[in-house]
Scaffold this motif. Sequence first.
Motif, PDB file in Angstrom:
ATOM      1  N   GLN A 232     -11.308   6.010   0.843  1.00  0.00           N
ATOM      2  CA  GLN A 232     -12.415   5.134   0.464  1.00  0.00           C
ATOM      3  C   GLN A 232     -11.898   3.708   0.466  1.00  0.00           C
ATOM      4  O   GLN A 232     -10.692   3.473   0.382  1.00  0.00           O
ATOM      5  CB  GLN A 232     -12.968   5.494  -0.921  1.00  0.00           C
ATOM      6  CG  GLN A 232     -11.979   5.320  -2.055  1.00  0.00           C
ATOM      7  CD  GLN A 232     -12.472   5.904  -3.369  1.00  0.00           C
ATOM      8  OE1 GLN A 232     -12.990   7.018  -3.412  1.00  0.00           O
ATOM      9  NE2 GLN A 232     -12.317   5.142  -4.447  1.00  0.00           N
ATOM     10  N   THR A 233     -12.786   2.752   0.567  1.00  0.00           N
ATOM     11  CA  THR A 233     -12.380   1.351   0.563  1.00  0.00           C
ATOM     12  C   THR A 233     -12.486   0.781  -0.852  1.00  0.00           C
ATOM     13  O   THR A 233     -13.160   1.340  -1.713  1.00  0.00           O
ATOM     14  CB  THR A 233     -13.265   0.518   1.503  1.00  0.00           C
ATOM     15  OG1 THR A 233     -14.633   0.627   1.080  1.00  0.00           O
ATOM     16  CG2 THR A 233     -13.147   1.009   2.929  1.00  0.00           C
ATOM     17  N   VAL A 234     -11.800  -0.334  -1.084  1.00  0.00           N
ATOM     18  CA  VAL A 234     -11.877  -1.032  -2.362  1.00  0.00           C
ATOM     19  C   VAL A 234     -12.194  -2.496  -2.096  1.00  0.00           C
ATOM     20  O   VAL A 234     -11.814  -3.048  -1.063  1.00  0.00           O
ATOM     21  CB  VAL A 234     -10.568  -0.904  -3.159  1.00  0.00           C
ATOM     22  CG1 VAL A 234     -10.352   0.524  -3.598  1.00  0.00           C
ATOM     23  CG2 VAL A 234      -9.374  -1.386  -2.346  1.00  0.00           C
ATOM     24  N   ALA A 235     -12.911  -3.122  -3.023  1.00  0.00           N
ATOM     25  CA  ALA A 235     -13.354  -4.499  -2.837  1.00  0.00           C
ATOM     26  C   ALA A 235     -12.165  -5.452  -2.770  1.00  0.00           C
ATOM     27  O   ALA A 235     -11.079  -5.177  -3.290  1.00  0.00           O
ATOM     28  CB  ALA A 235     -14.292  -4.899  -3.974  1.00  0.00           C
ATOM     29  N   ALA A 236     -12.398  -6.594  -2.135  1.00  0.00           N
ATOM     30  CA  ALA A 236     -11.326  -7.567  -1.954  1.00  0.00           C
ATOM     31  C   ALA A 236     -10.897  -8.209  -3.264  1.00  0.00           C
ATOM     32  O   ALA A 236      -9.764  -8.685  -3.383  1.00  0.00           O
ATOM     33  CB  ALA A 236     -11.765  -8.643  -0.971  1.00  0.00           C
ATOM     34  N   TYR A 281       2.196   3.420   2.883  1.00  0.00           N
ATOM     35  CA  TYR A 281       1.997   2.126   3.530  1.00  0.00           C
ATOM     36  C   TYR A 281       1.201   1.208   2.619  1.00  0.00           C
ATOM     37  O   TYR A 281       0.223   1.642   1.977  1.00  0.00           O
ATOM     38  CB  TYR A 281       1.260   2.285   4.865  1.00  0.00           C
ATOM     39  CG  TYR A 281       0.899   0.967   5.518  1.00  0.00           C
ATOM     40  CD1 TYR A 281       1.876   0.183   6.124  1.00  0.00           C
ATOM     41  CD2 TYR A 281      -0.412   0.504   5.507  1.00  0.00           C
ATOM     42  CE1 TYR A 281       1.560  -1.036   6.713  1.00  0.00           C
ATOM     43  CE2 TYR A 281      -0.747  -0.706   6.102  1.00  0.00           C
ATOM     44  CZ  TYR A 281       0.245  -1.477   6.701  1.00  0.00           C
ATOM     45  OH  TYR A 281      -0.068  -2.674   7.273  1.00  0.00           O
ATOM     46  N   ALA A 282       1.610  -0.070   2.554  1.00  0.00           N
ATOM     47  CA  ALA A 282       0.870  -1.119   1.852  1.00  0.00           C
ATOM     48  C   ALA A 282       0.791  -2.334   2.765  1.00  0.00           C
ATOM     49  O   ALA A 282       1.828  -2.821   3.229  1.00  0.00           O
ATOM     50  CB  ALA A 282       1.558  -1.488   0.544  1.00  0.00           C
ATOM     51  N   GLU A 294      -1.476   1.476  -0.452  1.00  0.00           N
ATOM     52  CA  GLU A 294      -2.829   1.662   0.075  1.00  0.00           C
ATOM     53  C   GLU A 294      -3.003   3.074   0.629  1.00  0.00           C
ATOM     54  O   GLU A 294      -4.005   3.737   0.383  1.00  0.00           O
ATOM     55  CB  GLU A 294      -3.097   0.656   1.192  1.00  0.00           C
ATOM     56  CG  GLU A 294      -4.430   0.863   1.890  1.00  0.00           C
ATOM     57  CD  GLU A 294      -4.442   0.370   3.331  1.00  0.00           C
ATOM     58  OE1 GLU A 294      -5.177  -0.589   3.601  1.00  0.00           O
ATOM     59  OE2 GLU A 294      -3.701   0.953   4.160  1.00  0.00           O
ATOM     60  N   THR A 295      -1.986   3.556   1.377  1.00  0.00           N
ATOM     61  CA  THR A 295      -2.126   4.776   2.164  1.00  0.00           C
ATOM     62  C   THR A 295      -0.927   5.700   1.935  1.00  0.00           C
ATOM     63  O   THR A 295       0.208   5.235   1.822  1.00  0.00           O
ATOM     64  CB  THR A 295      -2.216   4.421   3.662  1.00  0.00           C
ATOM     65  OG1 THR A 295      -3.392   3.634   3.885  1.00  0.00           O
ATOM     66  CG2 THR A 295      -2.277   5.674   4.529  1.00  0.00           C
ATOM     67  N   VAL A 296      -1.205   6.995   1.876  1.00  0.00           N
ATOM     68  CA  VAL A 296      -0.147   8.001   1.769  1.00  0.00           C
ATOM     69  C   VAL A 296      -0.492   9.173   2.685  1.00  0.00           C
ATOM     70  O   VAL A 296      -1.627   9.652   2.694  1.00  0.00           O
ATOM     71  CB  VAL A 296       0.008   8.549   0.329  1.00  0.00           C
ATOM     72  CG1 VAL A 296       1.222   9.476   0.253  1.00  0.00           C
ATOM     73  CG2 VAL A 296       0.140   7.424  -0.676  1.00  0.00           C
ATOM     74  N   SER A 297       0.483   9.614   3.451  1.00  0.00           N
ATOM     75  CA  SER A 297       0.363  10.847   4.226  1.00  0.00           C
ATOM     76  C   SER A 297       1.474  11.769   3.755  1.00  0.00           C
ATOM     77  O   SER A 297       2.642  11.359   3.693  1.00  0.00           O
ATOM     78  CB  SER A 297       0.504  10.562   5.721  1.00  0.00           C
ATOM     79  OG  SER A 297       0.447  11.766   6.465  1.00  0.00           O
ATOM     80  N   SER A 313      -6.192   7.233   1.420  1.00  0.00           N
ATOM     81  CA  SER A 313      -6.076   5.795   1.637  1.00  0.00           C
ATOM     82  C   SER A 313      -7.218   5.041   0.974  1.00  0.00           C
ATOM     83  O   SER A 313      -8.336   5.547   0.861  1.00  0.00           O
ATOM     84  CB  SER A 313      -6.078   5.481   3.143  1.00  0.00           C
ATOM     85  OG  SER A 313      -5.969   4.079   3.364  1.00  0.00           O
ATOM     86  N   TYR A 314      -6.906   3.823   0.531  1.00  0.00           N
ATOM     87  CA  TYR A 314      -7.917   2.869   0.065  1.00  0.00           C
ATOM     88  C   TYR A 314      -8.412   1.992   1.212  1.00  0.00           C
ATOM     89  O   TYR A 314      -9.228   1.101   0.992  1.00  0.00           O
ATOM     90  CB  TYR A 314      -7.320   1.955  -0.999  1.00  0.00           C
ATOM     91  CG  TYR A 314      -7.253   2.536  -2.392  1.00  0.00           C
ATOM     92  CD1 TYR A 314      -8.195   3.436  -2.866  1.00  0.00           C
ATOM     93  CD2 TYR A 314      -6.227   2.132  -3.265  1.00  0.00           C
ATOM     94  CE1 TYR A 314      -8.125   3.925  -4.161  1.00  0.00           C
ATOM     95  CE2 TYR A 314      -6.158   2.619  -4.559  1.00  0.00           C
ATOM     96  CZ  TYR A 314      -7.114   3.518  -5.004  1.00  0.00           C
ATOM     97  OH  TYR A 314      -7.046   3.994  -6.292  1.00  0.00           O
ATOM     98  N   GLY A 315      -7.919   2.226   2.413  1.00  0.00           N
ATOM     99  CA  GLY A 315      -8.233   1.333   3.520  1.00  0.00           C
ATOM    100  C   GLY A 315      -9.225   1.869   4.522  1.00  0.00           C
ATOM    101  O   GLY A 315      -9.557   1.182   5.488  1.00  0.00           O
TER     102      GLY A 315
END
Length: 431
Positions: A232-236, A281-282, A294-297, A313-315
């Motif tokens: 999902q995304t997160v606000a700036a 990853y960030a 931000e991201t994990v696999s 991921s948040y991205g």
Amino acid sequence: MIDRRRLIKAAGVGGTGLLLGSSAMGATFTPPSSVDRGHVEPGPDGRPRVSFPNWRDPADTPSSPPPAPLPPEQRVGFAIVGLGRLALGEILPAFAKSLMAKPVALVSGSPEKLHAVAAQYGIKPEACYSYEDFDRIRDNSEVKVVYIVLPNAMHRLYTERAAKAGKHVLTEKPMSVTAKDAQAMVDACKAEAVKLMVAYRIQYEPFNRRAMKAVREGAHGRLLAYHGINTQTVAADGHLQWRHKKAMAGGGSLFDIGLYCLNTARFMTGEEPVEIFATTYAPPGDPRFSEVEETVSFMLRFPSSTIANCFTSYGGRDDKHARLNLAAAAVDMPNCYQYLGQRMTVTKRESDATSHDEIVIEAKNQFATEIDHMAECVLTGRDPYTPGEEGVQDHRLMEAIYESARSGKPVHLPALAGLDHFRGPPPKADS
């Protein structure tokens, strides 16, 4: 053409008399015994409930039995700690679907929210607490369970305070920010002889439970792989989000939404992983991810050789999807981690063809289901299906995921014998 007036006259009554006659007949009419009126019988828990015989032909799916809620005065009282989005948007409304529980107290740092929400749900003013005077809750005999819906770093403190007040605890996931803190929560509740349950709603959700049973029963052969995606995304304006602060959240997307993939993979197999490999990853220069990823696999290998491939991921745009590869079928589960909208498709051989069968299951409110399980445990004394030990194990595994990502190497874990090593007895519906 038939004359309506002549027809009424032939029946021997005027129009008004016909209406009055119908009303009077309705007031005194008793259906004959041959008509299906239902009957009262003891339910699985011994309480009386209304039951109806199946009224559909075997070609149709039978109707579910009518709900049998406890009388309001017998329902287990819950105090909701924290009036954020989840509490107001999902948890408090879910009590309308609950059969065994009711909200009786609120805890918040905002007097304005306390006043407004208490009025909406009929909570007594004296049952509204600030964080400073939370310990007064020990004197409220209506409160049996404290449901903690706070930022992760606050879970331990309010679990310990609730336990000291003699209240059972239902806490949102993850349990805390470290495995050490999570274990301290377990120890605190054991010391005070109160129950501790973690709100793993997916383990009570009908579609996920159906998939789990198919795996455990070998309905389609061996489970080769579980694939879980939760993005999902997160606000700036990330400075407004406590989830971007490591001290408050414990981690980034893994702690918040990746935990669903991790816990559900364990739930599906019943096993604990023996090997973990991960990468994180960030985005450089993004202040939202200066402290957390931000991201994990990550990959989990289980003793049965089942592999779980998970991505969070948040991205990326909202996507909450799972897929199971079994020896004789592929099970696709869109929206599997969502609050609602779950679906399931089973692809398999059908004689000399391939079938894509969608499984349609009656939806249930996931929050009401887990709340009722906790209430039932309080009423009967049984242990929760998702106790604190289940949450502690997830913390250990998340720490192993981060360790693998730091080292670039797989982390090996000791094999644990048996299935459901950290879970309690299954929900009553499965007993």
